[in-house]
Write a protein that holds these residues in place. Sequence first.
Motif, PDB file in Angstrom:
ATOM      1  N   MET A   1       0.839  -1.202   0.000  1.00 17.82           N
ATOM      2  CA  MET A   1       0.000   0.000   0.000  1.00 17.82           C
ATOM      3  C   MET A   1       0.875   1.253   0.000  1.00 17.82           C
ATOM      4  O   MET A   1       1.858   1.329   0.717  1.00 17.82           O
ATOM      5  CB  MET A   1      -0.917   0.017   1.232  1.00 17.82           C
ATOM      6  CG  MET A   1      -1.830   1.228   1.282  1.00 17.82           C
ATOM      7  SD  MET A   1      -2.900   1.262   2.737  1.00 17.82           S
ATOM      8  CE  MET A   1      -3.988  -0.117   2.358  1.00 17.82           C
TER       9      MET A   1
ATOM     10  N   ASP B   1      -7.785   4.683   0.631  1.00 14.89           N
ATOM     11  CA  ASP B   1      -8.150   3.678   1.620  1.00 14.89           C
ATOM     12  C   ASP B   1      -8.584   4.330   2.933  1.00 14.89           C
ATOM     13  O   ASP B   1      -7.776   4.917   3.651  1.00 14.89           O
ATOM     14  CB  ASP B   1      -6.959   2.755   1.885  1.00 14.89           C
ATOM     15  CG  ASP B   1      -7.300   1.639   2.849  1.00 14.89           C
ATOM     16  OD1 ASP B   1      -8.105   0.771   2.477  1.00 14.89           O
ATOM     17  OD2 ASP B   1      -6.778   1.649   3.981  1.00 14.89           O
TER      18      ASP B   1
ATOM     19  N   LYS C   1      -3.711   0.371  -3.259  1.00 13.01           N
ATOM     20  CA  LYS C   1      -4.446   1.311  -2.420  1.00 13.01           C
ATOM     21  C   LYS C   1      -3.483   2.349  -1.855  1.00 13.01           C
ATOM     22  O   LYS C   1      -2.259   2.174  -1.875  1.00 13.01           O
ATOM     23  CB  LYS C   1      -5.142   0.571  -1.283  1.00 13.01           C
ATOM     24  CG  LYS C   1      -6.328  -0.278  -1.709  1.00 13.01           C
ATOM     25  CD  LYS C   1      -7.562   0.586  -1.947  1.00 13.01           C
ATOM     26  CE  LYS C   1      -8.808  -0.262  -2.101  1.00 13.01           C
ATOM     27  NZ  LYS C   1     -10.021   0.577  -2.246  1.00 13.01           N
TER      28      LYS C   1
ATOM     29  N   LYS D   1      -2.981   5.010   1.564  1.00 13.16           N
ATOM     30  CA  LYS D   1      -3.361   5.565   2.857  1.00 13.16           C
ATOM     31  C   LYS D   1      -2.921   7.018   2.903  1.00 13.16           C
ATOM     32  O   LYS D   1      -1.763   7.335   2.631  1.00 13.16           O
ATOM     33  CB  LYS D   1      -2.704   4.777   3.993  1.00 13.16           C
ATOM     34  CG  LYS D   1      -3.046   5.296   5.385  1.00 13.16           C
ATOM     35  CD  LYS D   1      -4.532   5.188   5.672  1.00 13.16           C
ATOM     36  CE  LYS D   1      -4.886   5.704   7.070  1.00 13.16           C
ATOM     37  NZ  LYS D   1      -6.338   5.686   7.291  1.00 13.16           N
TER      38      LYS D   1
END
Length: 233
Positions: free
Chosen positions: A1, A173, A135, A137
């Motif tokens: 991620m 996310d 994804k 963050k």
Amino acid sequence: MFRLFIDESYQHDHYYVAGVLLDEEQSEALESRLDELGENLRIRNGWETSPEFHGHALMNGLDDWKDLHGKFGASISIYQKVMHAVRNSGARVYLEGVDVARLNARYKYPDSPHEVALRHTLERVNEYCVLQGEKCKVIADMVPQQEDFNEAIQGFTRVATPGFLGQKLHAIDGDIEFVDSRHSRGVQSADMCVYILRRHREETGASASAQKAARRLVKSLGDAVVHQRKWLP
């Protein structure tokens, strides 16, 4: 991620948000480099704590950087080291701005310029992350309206963002994680990037030496800057 660290810089007529996008390994490398630089500065200057890298404070000799007030060359040297750390980490830097006067003139009830610039930044990052099949963050400095931002962003994962090029933020996310910038070297790097990129684009009335320094620091970021735009509504 991926991790996207974001921060903002603005004056009355314009508002910018920058995002520094890294994978986990790059994020750890950047944090390590900035921790090492901060610790070296702490020891060299006899400071009690490692300084927070903050563009406005560093360039103006404020807060953690008050001992450097008036020492322009030293401030530029430290700033350049941070820019090199961002570039050498492999980060991708995104910059989105908005003309505040035109935004307010065009719309009867405009969104805040912060939300507009943030949304545009997330759109560009979302496009890249979708192509990579990853994804992302999002980590940002704490702001008073952070709950409103999270509510808006969550909505854009279900329905498209506004505008004729609107998109669903599939790669973003969860909620934005709002943190104290003092405890996040990633957010500090975003602050340093957005401050100098804004100054380079907007401070046309600055002294010749200040403009030269801004050009030098932006050049230090080099091809880490993959996108920069100012929206003129």
